[in-house]
Design an enzyme around this catalytic site. Structure first.
Site, PDB file in Angstrom:
ATOM      1  N   CYS A  54       0.829  -1.209   0.000  1.00 28.86           N
ATOM      2  CA  CYS A  54       0.000   0.000   0.000  1.00 28.86           C
ATOM      3  C   CYS A  54       0.865   1.262   0.000  1.00 28.86           C
ATOM      4  CB  CYS A  54      -0.921   0.004   1.218  1.00 28.86           C
ATOM      5  SG  CYS A  54      -2.124  -1.330   1.211  1.00 28.86           S
ATOM      6  N   GLU A  56       0.698   3.872   1.896  1.00 30.30           N
ATOM      7  CA  GLU A  56       1.137   4.270   3.237  1.00 30.30           C
ATOM      8  C   GLU A  56       2.404   3.517   3.635  1.00 30.30           C
ATOM      9  OE1 GLU A  56      -3.476   4.196   3.570  1.00 30.30           O
ATOM     10  OE2 GLU A  56      -1.943   3.196   2.385  1.00 30.30           O
ATOM     11  N   CYS A  88      -6.466   0.719   4.872  1.00 34.14           N
ATOM     12  CA  CYS A  88      -7.028  -0.628   4.903  1.00 34.14           C
ATOM     13  C   CYS A  88      -6.649  -1.295   6.228  1.00 34.14           C
ATOM     14  CB  CYS A  88      -6.516  -1.444   3.715  1.00 34.14           C
ATOM     15  SG  CYS A  88      -4.771  -1.927   3.831  1.00 34.14           S
ATOM     16  N   CYS A  91      -2.871  -1.842   6.675  1.00 38.31           N
ATOM     17  CA  CYS A  91      -2.176  -0.578   6.969  1.00 38.31           C
ATOM     18  C   CYS A  91      -2.478  -0.103   8.384  1.00 38.31           C
ATOM     19  CB  CYS A  91      -2.558   0.496   5.955  1.00 38.31           C
ATOM     20  SG  CYS A  91      -1.732   0.279   4.366  1.00 38.31           S
TER      21      CYS A  91
END
Length: 129
Positions: A54, A56, A88, A91
């Site tokens: 992801c 992040e 998500c 994350c």
């Protein structure tokens, strides 16, 4: 309440995904910006694969690679509609593990707010706080 630095962080995340958005194969659909307590900002875009990463996580990895260990605020932007999105589940756990007291900009009831990473997962597994 968001301040000017938060809105600047949002714009940086919007710009990084605007520059990298891939609407054909959808390999890069989210951009993220992370401001560290040092004031430095690190950017990331998601990298899609069978076990993708992801945006992040990319931003956090870049910050850590550059010696950062204290984090202030993070935000993620959906490249398709340019809106702030919530992290998500994976994350959220990573944020709790690496920066539980970091602010996360999310949208709640059509309003942008900041919450602590540790508050994104009630009863989360954690070791840092």
């Amino acid at each position: 309440m968001l301040d000017q630095l938060d809105y600047e962080l949002i714009e940086l995340a919007k710009n990084i995904i605007k520059d990298n958005y891939d609407g054909k194969t959808f390999n890069h659909t989210v951009g993220s910006a992370l401001r560290c307590k040092s004031g430095k900002i690190y950017l990331g875009v998601n990298v899609y694969s069978v076990h993708g990463i992801c945006a992040e996580q990319v931003a956090l990895g870049a910050a850590i690679t550059n010696g950062e260990r204290e984090f202030e605020t993070i935000v993620a932007i959906n490249g398709e509609n340019n809106k702030v999105i919530s992290p998500c589940g994976n994350c959220r756990q990573m944020l709790v593990d690496y920066m539980p007291m970091c602010n996360v900009i999310i949208e709640d009831n059509n309003q942008l707010i900041k919450v602590r990473a540790k508050d994104l997962i009630p009863y989360a597994y954690h070791t840092q706080y």
